[in-house]
Design a protein around this motif. Sequence first.
Motif, PDB file in Angstrom:
ATOM      1  N   GLU A 258       0.866  -1.193   0.000  1.00 28.23           N
ATOM      2  CA  GLU A 258       0.000   0.000   0.000  1.00 28.23           C
ATOM      3  C   GLU A 258       0.893   1.230   0.000  1.00 28.23           C
ATOM      4  O   GLU A 258       1.329   1.689   1.063  1.00 28.23           O
ATOM      5  N   GLY A 259       1.194   1.741  -1.173  1.00 30.39           N
ATOM      6  CA  GLY A 259       2.109   2.881  -1.279  1.00 30.39           C
ATOM      7  C   GLY A 259       3.488   2.479  -0.816  1.00 30.39           C
ATOM      8  O   GLY A 259       4.047   1.481  -1.272  1.00 30.39           O
ATOM      9  N   ASP A 260       4.045   3.217   0.186  1.00 30.76           N
ATOM     10  CA  ASP A 260       5.389   2.871   0.690  1.00 30.76           C
ATOM     11  C   ASP A 260       5.308   1.911   1.877  1.00 30.76           C
ATOM     12  O   ASP A 260       6.283   1.713   2.584  1.00 30.76           O
ATOM     13  N   LYS A 261       4.100   1.351   2.097  1.00 29.86           N
ATOM     14  CA  LYS A 261       3.908   0.446   3.252  1.00 29.86           C
ATOM     15  C   LYS A 261       3.569  -0.962   2.769  1.00 29.86           C
ATOM     16  O   LYS A 261       3.094  -1.155   1.647  1.00 29.86           O
ATOM     17  N   PHE A 262       3.801  -1.910   3.648  1.00 30.43           N
ATOM     18  CA  PHE A 262       3.367  -3.286   3.392  1.00 30.43           C
ATOM     19  C   PHE A 262       2.321  -3.646   4.437  1.00 30.43           C
ATOM     20  O   PHE A 262       2.515  -3.368   5.619  1.00 30.43           O
ATOM     21  N   ARG A 263       1.249  -4.251   3.991  1.00 23.28           N
ATOM     22  CA  ARG A 263       0.237  -4.716   4.942  1.00 23.28           C
ATOM     23  C   ARG A 263       0.306  -6.240   4.954  1.00 23.28           C
ATOM     24  O   ARG A 263       0.128  -6.887   3.912  1.00 23.28           O
ATOM     25  N   LEU A 264       0.587  -6.779   6.145  1.00 22.03           N
ATOM     26  CA  LEU A 264       0.799  -8.223   6.264  1.00 22.03           C
ATOM     27  C   LEU A 264      -0.336  -8.827   7.085  1.00 22.03           C
ATOM     28  O   LEU A 264      -0.526  -8.474   8.251  1.00 22.03           O
ATOM     29  N   TYR A 265      -1.097  -9.708   6.468  1.00 28.97           N
ATOM     30  CA  TYR A 265      -2.242 -10.336   7.143  1.00 28.97           C
ATOM     31  C   TYR A 265      -1.772 -11.554   7.917  1.00 28.97           C
ATOM     32  O   TYR A 265      -0.981 -12.353   7.418  1.00 28.97           O
ATOM     33  N   THR A 266      -2.326 -11.678   9.147  1.00 24.10           N
ATOM     34  CA  THR A 266      -1.867 -12.764  10.011  1.00 24.10           C
ATOM     35  C   THR A 266      -2.893 -13.089  11.100  1.00 24.10           C
ATOM     36  O   THR A 266      -3.742 -12.253  11.423  1.00 24.10           O
ATOM     37  N   GLU A 267      -2.787 -14.281  11.637  1.00 26.68           N
ATOM     38  CA  GLU A 267      -3.597 -14.617  12.821  1.00 26.68           C
ATOM     39  C   GLU A 267      -2.780 -14.363  14.085  1.00 26.68           C
ATOM     40  O   GLU A 267      -3.304 -14.452  15.184  1.00 26.68           O
ATOM     41  N   ASP A 268      -1.493 -14.084  13.926  1.00 24.51           N
ATOM     42  CA  ASP A 268      -0.586 -13.948  15.074  1.00 24.51           C
ATOM     43  C   ASP A 268       0.281 -12.687  14.916  1.00 24.51           C
ATOM     44  O   ASP A 268       1.452 -12.769  14.522  1.00 24.51           O
ATOM     45  N   PRO A 269      -0.285 -11.529  15.241  1.00 27.76           N
ATOM     46  CA  PRO A 269       0.446 -10.271  15.024  1.00 27.76           C
ATOM     47  C   PRO A 269       1.781 -10.214  15.779  1.00 27.76           C
ATOM     48  O   PRO A 269       2.769  -9.698  15.253  1.00 27.76           O
ATOM     49  N   ALA A 270       1.828 -10.768  17.002  1.00 26.77           N
ATOM     50  CA  ALA A 270       3.049 -10.657  17.820  1.00 26.77           C
ATOM     51  C   ALA A 270       4.232 -11.329  17.114  1.00 26.77           C
ATOM     52  O   ALA A 270       5.333 -10.763  17.031  1.00 26.77           O
ATOM     53  N   THR A 271       3.996 -12.530  16.596  1.00 26.15           N
ATOM     54  CA  THR A 271       5.066 -13.268  15.918  1.00 26.15           C
ATOM     55  C   THR A 271       5.524 -12.526  14.663  1.00 26.15           C
ATOM     56  O   THR A 271       6.725 -12.447  14.354  1.00 26.15           O
ATOM     57  N   VAL A 272       4.558 -11.969  13.923  1.00 23.56           N
ATOM     58  CA  VAL A 272       4.904 -11.269  12.688  1.00 23.56           C
ATOM     59  C   VAL A 272       5.734 -10.014  12.999  1.00 23.56           C
ATOM     60  O   VAL A 272       6.686  -9.705  12.285  1.00 23.56           O
ATOM     61  N   ILE A 273       5.376  -9.308  14.098  1.00 22.85           N
ATOM     62  CA  ILE A 273       6.162  -8.106  14.460  1.00 22.85           C
ATOM     63  C   ILE A 273       7.619  -8.503  14.730  1.00 22.85           C
ATOM     64  O   ILE A 273       8.560  -7.857  14.265  1.00 22.85           O
ATOM     65  N   GLU A 274       7.785  -9.624  15.458  1.00 27.43           N
ATOM     66  CA  GLU A 274       9.152 -10.101  15.730  1.00 27.43           C
ATOM     67  C   GLU A 274       9.879 -10.429  14.431  1.00 27.43           C
ATOM     68  O   GLU A 274      11.045 -10.078  14.235  1.00 27.43           O
ATOM     69  N   SER A 275       9.172 -11.087  13.520  1.00 28.98           N
ATOM     70  CA  SER A 275       9.782 -11.467  12.234  1.00 28.98           C
ATOM     71  C   SER A 275      10.173 -10.236  11.435  1.00 28.98           C
ATOM     72  O   SER A 275      11.238 -10.199  10.797  1.00 28.98           O
TER      73      SER A 275
END
Lengths: 318, 228
Positions: A258-275
């Motif tokens: 989305e423009g200069d951003k990436f939107r990452l869909y997940t069921e586990d936001p905490a793990t994705v933030i770490e990744s």
Amino acid sequence: MYAIEVSHLTKRFGTLTALNDVNFSVDVGETFGFLGPNGAGKTTTIRILTGISYPTSGTATIFGHDIGRDTIAARQSMGIVSETSNVYDDLTAWQNMIFSAELYHVGRNEREKKAAELLATFDLYERRNDKAHGFSKGMKRRLTLAMGLVNSPRLLFLDEPTSGLDVQSNLIIRDVITGLTREGVTVFLTTHNIEEANLMCDRVAIVNKGHIAAIDAPERLKKTIQSAQSIVVSFDHVSAGQFEEVRGLSMVNAAVKEGDKFRLYTEDPATVIESVMEYARTRNLRVISISTLGPSLEDVFIRLTGLQRTGGMIHAID
Amino acid sequence: MITYYIKPNIIVSGILFPLFMFLAFAIGKNAPPGTLIPGLIAITLLFSASSIEPVSIPIERRVKTFDRLLAAPISLHSLVFGESVSGFLYSLCIACLPVALGIILFATPIEHAPVLVIAMALTAFCFATLGTLFAAYPTENVGEVMSMLNTVRLPLIFISGVFIPISEIPQIGQFIALLSPLTYGNDMIAYAYTGTSLYSPMLDIAALLIFILIFQLVANRLYKKFNE
């Protein structure tokens, strides 16, 4: 008594089934959104509810009046604003208002008072003696809405009310609709603008291929798809292949640029933030911003209508 | 409706075409023009009354104002009737021109003025309803409706005794003439001018009323069917 009650409504055009056993009801004073992709059956539903078209089977009532058998009484209580700004170009704004009032049998004194009041509300009173031919798209849309309100309807059908309008017209129309709902007017709204439905509607129905896929309050619908939680992240540097890399991070179900951003869909936001943070470190990138978002009504819509996201685009899969 | 009265299609069909037909027959028959005034009135009524809705309704469909009428709290019957009234009023006004032409230029006498008024009113309404019926065809193209309408109304001029007496046309034509509403309208107008006619004015009135009823009922059915 419901403002609208639809029971087992089916409409066939030859071999095509446009509506298939549709059931729903709209409470008095409710703002009800009708969402669906093109060809889903939205316009067919509105045409049946306003008595322009007829169902193959099933019934629809407006404030208890069967639209098929008691058509005139049902129509008397409704205002209709169609998707096209269907004003008479060769008439002035004032003549359009008066003609519309006459169609709805509004008394002479009342119609002039109401016409003046509505033209003022929609910021058209100064242009009341100008032919609609010279009006901008936004002005015609406002005039269409004013004409739809001239009989003080208890139920207002709005077909794509703000589609493609300028900011001024958009704001005026949204303000008026909000004011109407405060006065207890029932609003039946079809829109492609999901955010508009999210902000304005008490409940929404998502219709697809002639079926109602879901009906509920926007917030409750969002809760049904927790897997559509997402992380929105932007880095200080964007490079080729970066999208593919973040999409491949652990626990990411889908990704959209989305423009200069990436939107990452997940069921586990905490793990994705770490990744994401780990990915930034290994690639020597700085995270400019990162936020967690719940599912949007658009996500619900996409999920229920069988659309799918691919690299920032939305594709129909049927 | 005034908006539509001045559309080029309406002017050509409603005023110019009947006038040219009149001139063609007047020259071709070498008859005193005054004797052709009843026929001119009849075809003026036919072309002007039946031209309004085939122009206005497709245009209204194109700009979506017709949906506004369909969704208003009025019955389909009233809508169809109302559409016909606009053609009727326009036609009556236009048909006053040949009446005035006959009086002023040719001093054509009118034997039964009240019969002329009734004949003009019924004929105008009959053909206005015919125009409304053809306009039910679900198109946004004026030309499509006009083409279909012309395939019906042009032959009517030749089989309805307007410029050629019914007694002078072949037997099959005389039978077909019975099925033409213009036959009865023209017959009654001729009676108003000359005091003589093929049928009695009462029969002409009854026939025109039956045609109006049939056209109105068929138009109702078609508008309902095509809106499904």
